[in-house]
Scaffold this active site. Structure first.
Site, PDB file in Angstrom:
ATOM      1  N   LYS A 191     -25.439  34.768  79.924  1.00 55.52           N
ATOM      2  CA  LYS A 191     -24.004  34.522  79.771  1.00 55.52           C
ATOM      3  C   LYS A 191     -23.666  33.111  80.267  1.00 55.52           C
ATOM      4  O   LYS A 191     -23.738  32.828  81.454  1.00 55.52           O
ATOM      5  CB  LYS A 191     -23.167  35.519  80.583  1.00 55.52           C
ATOM      6  CG  LYS A 191     -21.694  35.441  80.136  1.00 55.52           C
ATOM      7  CD  LYS A 191     -20.738  36.093  81.081  1.00 55.52           C
ATOM      8  CE  LYS A 191     -20.247  35.168  82.161  1.00 55.52           C
ATOM      9  NZ  LYS A 191     -19.457  34.016  81.661  1.00 55.52           N
ATOM     10  N   GLU A 266     -28.303  30.438  93.055  1.00 56.83           N
ATOM     11  CA  GLU A 266     -28.162  29.015  93.383  1.00 56.83           C
ATOM     12  C   GLU A 266     -26.669  28.774  93.491  1.00 56.83           C
ATOM     13  O   GLU A 266     -25.952  28.877  92.496  1.00 56.83           O
ATOM     14  CB  GLU A 266     -28.823  28.162  92.288  1.00 56.83           C
ATOM     15  CG  GLU A 266     -29.121  26.756  92.765  1.00 56.83           C
ATOM     16  CD  GLU A 266     -28.010  25.800  92.433  1.00 56.83           C
ATOM     17  OE1 GLU A 266     -27.170  25.552  93.340  1.00 56.83           O
ATOM     18  OE2 GLU A 266     -27.948  25.307  91.304  1.00 56.83           O
ATOM     19  N   CYS A 300     -23.152  20.841  92.681  1.00 57.43           N
ATOM     20  CA  CYS A 300     -23.318  21.653  93.904  1.00 57.43           C
ATOM     21  C   CYS A 300     -23.964  20.856  95.023  1.00 57.43           C
ATOM     22  O   CYS A 300     -23.830  21.206  96.188  1.00 57.43           O
ATOM     23  CB  CYS A 300     -24.083  22.925  93.589  1.00 57.43           C
ATOM     24  SG  CYS A 300     -25.551  22.629  92.621  1.00 57.43           S
ATOM     25  N   GLU A 397     -16.063  23.592  99.960  1.00 54.66           N
ATOM     26  CA  GLU A 397     -16.567  22.903  98.778  1.00 54.66           C
ATOM     27  C   GLU A 397     -15.387  22.639  97.843  1.00 54.66           C
ATOM     28  O   GLU A 397     -14.758  23.575  97.356  1.00 54.66           O
ATOM     29  CB  GLU A 397     -17.613  23.772  98.066  1.00 54.66           C
ATOM     30  CG  GLU A 397     -18.286  23.041  96.934  1.00 54.66           C
ATOM     31  CD  GLU A 397     -19.327  23.886  96.232  1.00 54.66           C
ATOM     32  OE1 GLU A 397     -19.091  25.091  96.029  1.00 54.66           O
ATOM     33  OE2 GLU A 397     -20.379  23.336  95.861  1.00 54.66           O
TER      34      GLU A 397
HETATM   35  P1  ADP Z   1     -16.968  28.720  89.318  1.00 51.34           P
HETATM   36  O1  ADP Z   1     -16.020  28.934  90.444  1.00 51.34           O
HETATM   37  O2  ADP Z   1     -17.786  27.509  89.421  1.00 51.34           O
HETATM   38  O3  ADP Z   1     -16.373  28.914  87.971  1.00 51.34           O
HETATM   39  P2  ADP Z   1     -18.111  31.332  89.159  1.00 51.34           P
HETATM   40  O4  ADP Z   1     -19.056  31.933  90.141  1.00 51.34           O
HETATM   41  O5  ADP Z   1     -16.772  31.932  89.026  1.00 51.34           O
HETATM   42  O6  ADP Z   1     -18.082  29.810  89.532  1.00 51.34           O
HETATM   43  O7  ADP Z   1     -18.770  31.292  87.710  1.00 51.34           O
HETATM   44  C1  ADP Z   1     -20.130  31.106  87.470  1.00 51.34           C
HETATM   45  C2  ADP Z   1     -20.572  32.101  86.412  1.00 51.34           C
HETATM   46  O8  ADP Z   1     -20.422  33.410  86.941  1.00 51.34           O
HETATM   47  C3  ADP Z   1     -19.726  32.064  85.145  1.00 51.34           C
HETATM   48  O9  ADP Z   1     -20.567  32.286  84.027  1.00 51.34           O
HETATM   49  C4  ADP Z   1     -18.775  33.222  85.351  1.00 51.34           C
HETATM   50  O10 ADP Z   1     -18.268  33.767  84.147  1.00 51.34           O
HETATM   51  C5  ADP Z   1     -19.692  34.225  86.036  1.00 51.34           C
HETATM   52  N1  ADP Z   1     -18.996  35.279  86.781  1.00 51.34           N
HETATM   53  C6  ADP Z   1     -17.805  35.212  87.410  1.00 51.34           C
HETATM   54  N2  ADP Z   1     -17.486  36.399  87.972  1.00 51.34           N
HETATM   55  C7  ADP Z   1     -18.508  37.253  87.710  1.00 51.34           C
HETATM   56  C8  ADP Z   1     -18.787  38.628  88.019  1.00 51.34           C
HETATM   57  N3  ADP Z   1     -17.934  39.375  88.722  1.00 51.34           N
HETATM   58  N4  ADP Z   1     -19.949  39.160  87.578  1.00 51.34           N
HETATM   59  C9  ADP Z   1     -20.834  38.414  86.880  1.00 51.34           C
HETATM   60  N5  ADP Z   1     -20.617  37.128  86.551  1.00 51.34           N
HETATM   61  C10 ADP Z   1     -19.480  36.538  86.944  1.00 51.34           C
END
Ligand code: ADP
Length: 494
Positions: A191, A266, A300, A397
């Site tokens: 994804k 990561e 990061c 951050e």
């Molecule tokens: P950022 O704050 O940099 O957007 P996220 O951790 O929200 O970082 O997003 C990184 C990835 O994790 C994206 O692909 C996002 O769609 C996915 N993501 C966010 N929430 C969830 C969740 N509850 N379960 C699985 N994947 C998630």
């Protein structure tokens, strides 16, 4: 408030073509069964680029089944390891042949300057080629056990791996995850981030063209809380490899506990970048600038805590500010642009919020701190001086072009302060003194330490975090361990 002279460059010609927006499952382009769609935007002007298919739980199930079939019974499952490597190398060649298009698509969707996107495409090729070389070198051992016994180990694929990636390096993070997974014979349900869904779809097309069998790579766009969570919760996914925010990692780790999935993470950082008075100051100023402003701070490993030895602080800050004021901000597709937009309105708001916090907490704004223009999500390169360790801008951050300058007096003091954070992704030191450099490298709690350089990461250098910056390592041989299960075979001889 101080302002920079940084200005927006001219608008470029038309962007790249959007070829695919559907889900990619089992080497077919399909519409969602129970997902939907979402708009993806150009961060340089805030306008929608395309409507992209989002996967629901049923679509995730379809993709996982395809990946399982490919793993257990498809041509991938019986293919010679060397042939797996050949397919990966072919994919790298195709990426190289389509480099300009991929780079333009990345810049359009992510806001990265075209020069940086081209660098990322090169990184993708390097990573795929590096791991293509590993495909037939993933080996077990023979173990001299007691008795008339022949014992050996096998390294076998973990299985179906769910890979969830962020928006700041969409294609490069994809390659860091595909490389070791494919080399070890796993199959993938990936994804991409909802902000940047497009280049992964183009990469899927190229993977099919390279000859990767059906089901080996599946790409499902969508939101984290729905598509991402469905991948994490699926009982037939064996491992989750995640890059993103630490709070999301906590959610994933809890959810993964139900099926005891393997996980690697990561995550973020608040990396200390330490400059001693004995350093080559020209190199250190340029290095500190690159450390924080590379990709608008959306990195990061960004060197966001800039520790400068007190005796040179004033001069150092002045020189850094001079460079920041001259930074050319504008459309990422214009080759002259040095800094593109932040990825989204949400990130822009977050950065401006931290600027306000910094001023409120008493830090001195030297330059920047404002949005540039009203279209798109541009922010000035920003420097805060007189920052104290406990201020929010020195702890959190920000993921934007905002650096906190923190004065220090000696090596023991700065190591102690550098380590006073929950993060531990990267750290850097600028000095001509070998003793200081080695002491720092040994004592600092970070997965990567740079001496007299910054952001130097290659496909063969293990990368990952101490503490809340992650678990496991990507790149290099280290990643292979996380994409294999170790099996012990013990044979009683006659
Ligand atoms: P950022 O704050 O940099 O957007 P996220 O951790 O929200 O970082 O997003 C990184 C990835 O994790 C994206 O692909 C996002 O769609 C996915 N993501 C966010 N929430 C969830 C969740 N509850 N379960 C699985 N994947 C998630």
């Amino acid at each position: 408030m101080a302002t920079t002279t940084a200005k927006k460059t001219a608008k470029p010609a038309a962007g790249p073509q959007i070829r695919r927006t559907q889900l990619f499952i089992d080497n077919h382009w399909v519409d969602p069964i129970d997902g939907g769609s979402f708009e993806t935007y150009n961060p340089a002007n805030g306008h929608p680029i395309a409507s992209v298919a989002a996967a629901g739980a049923k679509d995730v199930d379809r993709a996982v089944r395809a990946a399982r079939r490919a793993l257990e019974s498809g041509p991938w499952s019986t293919m010679d390891a060397a042939d797996r490597g050949r397919l990966m190398a072919r994919l790298a060649d195709l990426v190289e042949q389509n480099a300009d298009e991929l780079a333009a698509l990345e810049s359009l969707n992510c806001g990265k300057t075209i020069a940086d996107s081209k660098g990322d495409v090169e990184g993708v090729c390097n990573t795929l080629r590096y791991y293509a070389g590993w495909a037939d070198k993933v080996e077990g051992r023979t173990i001299p056990v007691r008795g008339n016994i022949f014992c050996y180990t096998l390294r076998q694929p973990v299985g179906v791996v769910g890979q969830i990636i962020p928006w700041n390096f969409p294609m490069l993070m994809l390659a860091w995850k595909w490389g070791p997974a494919l080399a070890c014979g796993n199959t993938i349900v990936m994804k991409p981030a909802e902000q940047t869904p497009l280049t992964a779809l183009r990469m899927a097309e190229l993977a099919q063209e390279a000859g990767l069998p059906a089901g080996v790579i599946n790409i499902l766009n969508g939101m984290g809380e729905t598509t991402g969570a469905a991948i994490v919760n699926h009982p037939d996914v064996d491992k989750i490899a995640f890059t993103g925010h630490v709070d999301t990692a906590k959610i994933i780790q809890k959810a993964a506990a139900d099926t005891l999935k393997r996980t690697t993470f990561e995550l973020g950082g608040k990396s200390p970048n330490v400059v001693f008075a004995d350093a080559d100051l020209d190199a250190a100023v340029a290095g500190a600038f690159h450390a924080i402003y590379f990709h608008g701070g959306q990195c990061c490993t960004a060197g966001s805590r800039l520790f400068v030895e007190s005796s040179i602080r004033e001069e150092f800050v002045e020189r850094l500010a001079e460079k920041a004021k001259g930074r050319l901000i504008g459309d990422p597709l214009d080759p002259k642009t040095e800094q593109g937009p932040q990825v989204s309105q949400e990130q822009l708001d977050k950065i401006l919020h931290y600027v306000q916090l910094g001023e409120k907490e008493g830090a001195r704004l030297i330059t920047g701190g404002e949005r540039v223009g009203t279209d798109g999500f541009f922010v000035q390169p920003t420097i805060f001086d007189n920052v104290r360790d406990e201020m929010a801008i020195a702890r959190d951050e920000i993921f934007g072009p905002v650096v906190s300058v923190l004065p220090f007096e000696g090596v023991d003091e700065v190591i102690d302060r550098a380590n006073r954070t929950n993060y531990g992704l990267a750290a850097a030191i600028w000095t001509r003194n070998l003793d200081k450099a080695h002491l720092f490298a040994k004592k600092v709690k970070a997965g990567t330490v740079w001496v007299n350089c910054y952001h130097v990461v290659d496909s063969n250098t293990p990368f990952g975090g101490f503490k809340m910056s992650g678990q496991g390592r990507e790149n290099g041989e280290a990643a292979l361990e996380h994409y294999t299960e170790l099996k012990t075979v013990t044979i009683k001889l006659g």
